[in-house]
Every structure is written in C-alpha cells, then in structure tokens.
Design a protein around this motif. Sequence first.
Motif, PDB file in Angstrom:
ATOM      1  N   GLU A  49       1.104  -0.912  -0.189  1.00 32.36           N
ATOM      2  CA  GLU A  49      -0.042  -0.324   0.065  1.00 32.36           C
ATOM      3  C   GLU A  49       0.807   1.405   0.242  1.00 32.36           C
ATOM      4  O   GLU A  49       1.816   1.142   0.776  1.00 32.36           O
ATOM      5  N   ARG A  50       0.847   1.845  -0.975  1.00 27.83           N
ATOM      6  CA  ARG A  50       1.211   3.251  -0.826  1.00 27.83           C
ATOM      7  C   ARG A  50       0.397   4.108  -0.455  1.00 27.83           C
ATOM      8  O   ARG A  50      -0.475   4.282  -0.217  1.00 27.83           O
ATOM      9  N   PRO A  51       1.596   5.149   0.443  1.00 27.57           N
ATOM     10  CA  PRO A  51       0.940   6.441   1.074  1.00 27.57           C
ATOM     11  C   PRO A  51      -0.005   7.456   0.148  1.00 27.57           C
ATOM     12  O   PRO A  51       0.255   6.939  -1.387  1.00 27.57           O
ATOM     13  N   ALA A  52      -0.778   8.605  -0.048  1.00 25.74           N
ATOM     14  CA  ALA A  52      -1.734   9.702  -0.639  1.00 25.74           C
ATOM     15  C   ALA A  52      -0.675  10.193  -1.000  1.00 25.74           C
ATOM     16  O   ALA A  52       0.618  10.415  -0.218  1.00 25.74           O
ATOM     17  N   ILE A  53      -0.859  10.718  -2.405  1.00 22.25           N
ATOM     18  CA  ILE A  53       0.382  11.674  -2.428  1.00 22.25           C
ATOM     19  C   ILE A  53      -0.248  12.881  -2.617  1.00 22.25           C
ATOM     20  O   ILE A  53      -1.014  12.848  -3.431  1.00 22.25           O
TER      21      ILE A  53
END
Length: 306
Positions: free
Chosen positions: A276-280
């Motif tokens: 899961e990638r952090p929101a940009i």
Amino acid sequence: MLQNDPQDVSHRVQRDIDDSYDEELELELDDRDLDPDTLLPQAGRSDEEKDARRAYFRELFRLQAELVKLQDWVVHTGHRVVILFEGRDAAGKGGVIKRIAQRLNPRVCRVVALPAPNDRERTQWYFQRYVCHLPAAGEIVLFDRSWYNRAGVERVMGFCTDEEYEEFFQTVPGFERMLARSGIQLIKYWFSISDEEQNARFLSRIHDPLKQWKLSPMDLESRRRWEEYTKAKEIMLERTHIPEAPWWVVQGVDKKKARLNCIAHLLAQIPYVEVERPAIALPEREYHEDYVRRPVPAEIIVPEIY
C-alpha cells in the motif's frame, strides 16, 4: 536440416520487422486510451492476427503493472533478486529484458550487459567481475548474458582452456548455492529458438540499417557453429541445473508469446504482494516577492527548427 523456403523466410523476416514497429508503440501506448490497431497499417493482417496483437498489448501492460507491484515489494522488504538471461544470438533475450525494465525505476531494476573481459579481468577470479554487480537490499539485477559465457561462447570459440571450462562446472554450483544462502534469489532463463528462426532474424538484421549494429562478427560465426552451440548448451543445462537455481527454458520462436510467458513465469517465482502506497498530495507552489526570473541568454538556446 534447415529448410530454406523463401516464402517462409520472407514471412519470418516481415514478422521481425513488424515487431520492431510494435516495440516503439509499447513505450507510448496506454491501453485505456489508444488502440494499437489504429496506429499502424493493417493491410495484409488477418482478423486472427489483429486479435492476437491486441491481446498481446493488453496482456503486456497488465504484466508490467504487476512488475511495478513486484518492484514496490522488493524495495519494501529488502529482497534481492538476480535474473540471468541466456540463449543463442537473436533469441529474444534483449527484448524481454527491455520490457521487464521498461516501466521500472532504474535505481531498483538494473540491467548488466558486460563486454568481453579486458586484460586485467582475465587474470581475476572468473566470477569476480560479476560479483560487483550483485544486488543490495531492495534491488533487482537483470544479467543480459552472465557467467555462463564460459559454458557457451568461450567454450565454442576457444576462449578458455579445457581446464578452465571444467573448473567452471566444478565451481558454479557452489557459487550459486552461496548466493542463495546469502539471501539472493537467483532465477535463470534460457531462450530457445529454432535454426530457421535464427536464420530469419539474422537476415532481418542484415537488411535493416537500424539493426545492423546488433550483428557482430561473433554473432555471424555463431550462426556457422550452430551445432557446437547446441552441444555446449545441452552440457551446460545438464551440469548446472540445481535445486537452488534451476534453469527455465523459454520457447522463443514467437517473440511476443515468449515475452509474456517469461514475465508471467518470473512474477510467479517471487512471493510478492501489493504494498500500500501513502496518498500523494502535491504541495502548493511558493511565491516570493523578491524573486525575479533571469532571462536565458539567446546564444545558449537550442534553435527551434521543428
């Protein structure tokens, strides 16, 4: 025996040329917005060929999206991966390597294609010049040819002695087991093509000025020594196929299928999951009253001739 059917050779050469066009499209196309069938002339293509081409692009983009997920997982976990690509000249190794690395971060996924050893390297431990390219944590290294040069081209062309050749086979299983014990995952692919297909691909390179650089005197000599390379390959696979680093053979006569099959198989060898990638969030651009942009000197601007 090689069948020199002019019609068959012509068809194979044309297929190789078409593949070159598609290679450029792969860098630009987004299958959600563009249909590859609309961007190249379709004269002479059957409906079956059009469907196969459309399916190829769609599946390639899907697999490349999975490779990005794999890359994120490798970085996140610190996994280390080495992938060797071996095979005859014009077997398609470079094509699949390009498509694996195409959409990945070059700081994570590196391609290593070493030239012939220089005078100093020839006096080193044979594996020494390869070791310095092995991955650190969170890296993937793709070897476009590898230490198996000794079992192939060096053996066939007489660039190593019988003693050096035998020493290689005595050493390489232990070397690869050592890599495995250190936590490096080693995956080895051999790209297999037919006598007829290699002949057609060489002809395509000869008649295409943009591809002639791919043909070296060594490549041309390898064509003559097809049977010697076959024997060397068979010995190599037999003596270096070990549980810690088995060989996988990719059927490469159809380039597009070979790429998809290899990438799909590669993804299945590594136990990755989506990270899961952090929101940009794009930060607001700052403005300062005392900032004045300086004009660019006209003499250093590249002329706009297009």
